[in-house]
Design a protein around this motif. Structure first.
Motif, PDB file in Angstrom:
ATOM      1  N   PRO A 153       0.818  -1.217   0.000  1.00 49.90           N
ATOM      2  CA  PRO A 153       0.000   0.000   0.000  1.00 49.90           C
ATOM      3  C   PRO A 153       0.851   1.266   0.000  1.00 49.90           C
ATOM      4  CG  PRO A 153       0.012  -1.007   2.167  1.00 49.90           C
ATOM      5  CD  PRO A 153       0.662  -2.000   1.238  1.00 49.90           C
ATOM      6  N   ASN A 154       0.371   2.253  -0.689  1.00 51.22           N
ATOM      7  CA  ASN A 154       1.037   3.546  -0.755  1.00 51.22           C
ATOM      8  C   ASN A 154       0.575   4.387   0.430  1.00 51.22           C
ATOM      9  OD1 ASN A 154       1.623   6.296  -1.381  1.00 51.22           O
ATOM     10  ND2 ASN A 154       1.845   5.760  -3.538  1.00 51.22           N
ATOM     11  N   GLU A 155       1.455   4.622   1.386  1.00 56.26           N
ATOM     12  CA  GLU A 155       1.081   5.352   2.594  1.00 56.26           C
ATOM     13  C   GLU A 155       0.601   6.767   2.269  1.00 56.26           C
ATOM     14  OE1 GLU A 155       0.737   4.147   5.554  1.00 56.26           O
ATOM     15  OE2 GLU A 155       1.419   2.168   4.920  1.00 56.26           O
ATOM     16  N   HIS A 156       1.166   7.356   1.228  1.00 63.63           N
ATOM     17  CA  HIS A 156       0.740   8.696   0.835  1.00 63.63           C
ATOM     18  C   HIS A 156      -0.710   8.680   0.372  1.00 63.63           C
ATOM     19  CE1 HIS A 156       0.893  12.766  -0.754  1.00 63.63           C
ATOM     20  NE2 HIS A 156       0.429  12.318  -1.919  1.00 63.63           N
ATOM     21  N   LEU A 157      -1.092   7.626  -0.339  1.00 65.97           N
ATOM     22  CA  LEU A 157      -2.468   7.516  -0.822  1.00 65.97           C
ATOM     23  C   LEU A 157      -3.445   7.457   0.341  1.00 65.97           C
ATOM     24  CD1 LEU A 157      -4.458   6.992  -3.245  1.00 65.97           C
ATOM     25  CD2 LEU A 157      -4.187   4.576  -2.705  1.00 65.97           C
ATOM     26  N   LEU A 158      -3.082   6.761   1.413  1.00 66.88           N
ATOM     27  CA  LEU A 158      -3.986   6.597   2.552  1.00 66.88           C
ATOM     28  C   LEU A 158      -4.235   7.912   3.285  1.00 66.88           C
ATOM     29  CD1 LEU A 158      -2.790   3.168   3.982  1.00 66.88           C
ATOM     30  CD2 LEU A 158      -4.431   3.648   2.177  1.00 66.88           C
ATOM     31  N   GLN A 159      -3.454   8.949   2.963  1.00 66.73           N
ATOM     32  CA  GLN A 159      -3.666  10.271   3.541  1.00 66.73           C
ATOM     33  C   GLN A 159      -4.277  11.232   2.521  1.00 66.73           C
ATOM     34  OE1 GLN A 159      -0.013  11.650   5.407  1.00 66.73           O
ATOM     35  NE2 GLN A 159       0.539   9.576   5.974  1.00 66.73           N
ATOM     36  N   ASP A 160      -4.567  10.717   1.335  1.00 69.01           N
ATOM     37  CA  ASP A 160      -5.126  11.530   0.264  1.00 69.01           C
ATOM     38  C   ASP A 160      -6.592  11.849   0.568  1.00 69.01           C
ATOM     39  OD1 ASP A 160      -4.666  12.239  -2.875  1.00 69.01           O
ATOM     40  OD2 ASP A 160      -6.710  11.523  -2.545  1.00 69.01           O
ATOM     41  N   SER A 161      -7.013  13.077   0.289  1.00 66.69           N
ATOM     42  CA  SER A 161      -8.376  13.490   0.618  1.00 66.69           C
ATOM     43  C   SER A 161      -9.422  12.668  -0.141  1.00 66.69           C
ATOM     44  CB  SER A 161      -8.563  14.980   0.321  1.00 66.69           C
ATOM     45  OG  SER A 161      -8.364  15.255  -1.061  1.00 66.69           O
ATOM     46  N   SER A 162      -9.126  12.285  -1.380  1.00 71.02           N
ATOM     47  CA  SER A 162     -10.073  11.471  -2.148  1.00 71.02           C
ATOM     48  C   SER A 162     -10.259  10.105  -1.505  1.00 71.02           C
ATOM     49  CB  SER A 162      -9.592  11.304  -3.591  1.00 71.02           C
ATOM     50  OG  SER A 162      -9.688  12.511  -4.306  1.00 71.02           O
ATOM     51  N   TYR A 163      -9.146   9.511  -1.070  1.00 71.70           N
ATOM     52  CA  TYR A 163      -9.230   8.203  -0.404  1.00 71.70           C
ATOM     53  C   TYR A 163     -10.034   8.312   0.892  1.00 71.70           C
ATOM     54  CZ  TYR A 163      -7.991   4.310   2.579  1.00 71.70           C
ATOM     55  OH  TYR A 163      -8.062   3.244   3.442  1.00 71.70           O
ATOM     56  N   ILE A 164      -9.744   9.317   1.675  1.00 70.08           N
ATOM     57  CA  ILE A 164     -10.431   9.491   2.961  1.00 70.08           C
ATOM     58  C   ILE A 164     -11.937   9.637   2.754  1.00 70.08           C
ATOM     59  CG2 ILE A 164     -10.698  11.044   4.943  1.00 70.08           C
ATOM     60  CD1 ILE A 164      -7.665  11.642   4.651  1.00 70.08           C
ATOM     61  N   LYS A 165     -12.331  10.416   1.749  1.00 66.19           N
ATOM     62  CA  LYS A 165     -13.760  10.621   1.486  1.00 66.19           C
ATOM     63  C   LYS A 165     -14.425   9.351   0.970  1.00 66.19           C
ATOM     64  CE  LYS A 165     -13.034  14.300  -1.073  1.00 66.19           C
ATOM     65  NZ  LYS A 165     -13.295  15.474  -1.960  1.00 66.19           N
ATOM     66  N   ILE A 166     -13.782   8.694   0.015  1.00 68.11           N
ATOM     67  CA  ILE A 166     -14.384   7.494  -0.581  1.00 68.11           C
ATOM     68  C   ILE A 166     -14.484   6.369   0.435  1.00 68.11           C
ATOM     69  CG2 ILE A 166     -14.023   5.663  -2.291  1.00 68.11           C
ATOM     70  CD1 ILE A 166     -12.748   7.867  -4.089  1.00 68.11           C
ATOM     71  N   LYS A 167     -13.410   6.113   1.149  1.00 68.65           N
ATOM     72  CA  LYS A 167     -13.412   5.044   2.145  1.00 68.65           C
ATOM     73  C   LYS A 167     -14.367   5.367   3.290  1.00 68.65           C
ATOM     74  CE  LYS A 167     -11.522   2.622   5.777  1.00 68.65           C
ATOM     75  NZ  LYS A 167     -11.681   2.844   7.226  1.00 68.65           N
TER      76      LYS A 167
END
Length: 224
Positions: A153-167
């Motif tokens: 997993p890309n740790e940077h992605l897990l802090q991305d606003s799009s990821y946070i909203k979708i998840k």
């Protein structure tokens, strides 16, 4: 107990309610990724160990052959196997593919369990015949890119606003869909029948648990 399809249909109904009321909270591509995350998030429950637990709970005498040795793998770790990452990337791009797979993979916070990927492929291939035509999946075509999107997993992605909203919205929709049978929607008119979603939630908690609350239910009742 509902089937995976019935539960997924409940999620999609709540998704449409949310989208109709708050169309601007996500970009067009984010709404698409959320919709696809809903469709794929529980497919890992098709694994034979999970299905056999349901068979036992429902009192069925038969059992499925279990191809995965060792302990049961939580379904959220298996669901991404059903996503054609190559095809999805070609259509929606690298980032959207990562957002989709990561949202599905992490939609539950559970300890990772080691497993044999060939056993998983064999097990899921045996159960895939029960899927609706929408998915059109061939588990034997699980790509090597699965490792790229899930196991590393890309740790940077897990802090991305799009990821946070979708998840986050996937979790919210999933939770509320579990109450679909009692008529609770993800968003309701607080003036309808003089009751809003808070009143309905408290009523459900009280009627279901009759005062025998666990700590989480006490917290929900006091803070919802």
């Amino acid at each position: 107990i509902k089937t995976i399809k019935e539960h997924t249909d409940d999620l999609l109904r709540q998704y449409q309610i949310l989208k109709s009321k708050y169309a601007n909270i996500l970009k067009k591509e984010e709404w698409k990724t959320l919709e696809d995350a809903i469709k794929y998030h529980d497919l890992g429950k098709l694994n034979s160990k999970f299905q056999n637990k349901l068979y036992e709970k429902l009192g069925y005498t038969g059992r499925l052959k279990e191809w995965i040795t060792g302990e049961e793998v939580p379904h959220n770790f298996l669901s991404p196997f059903f996503i054609d990452t190559k095809k999805y990337k070609e259509k929606y791009g690298e980032k959207q593919t990562k957002l989709l797979v990561s949202s599905v993979y992490y939609h539950h916070s559970r300890e990772q369990v080691p497993y044999n990927i060939e056993e998983v492929k064999q097990d899921l291939q045996e159960q895939i015949k029960s899927l609706p035509d929408f998915y059109q999946i061939d588990i034997q075509k699980v790509r090597a890119s699965f490792n790229r999107y899930v196991l590393l997993p890309n740790e940077h992605l897990l802090q991305d606003s799009s990821y946070i909203k979708i998840k986050g919205l996937l979790n919210k929709i999933d939770y509320i869909a579990s109450l679909d049978k009692v008529g609770v929607n993800i968003e309701e008119d607080t003036k309808e029948e003089g009751k809003g979603i808070k009143d309905k939630m408290i009523s459900i908690i009280e009627s279901k648990y009759s005062g025998n609350y666990r700590e989480v239910q006490k917290y929900m009742k006091e803070h919802c």
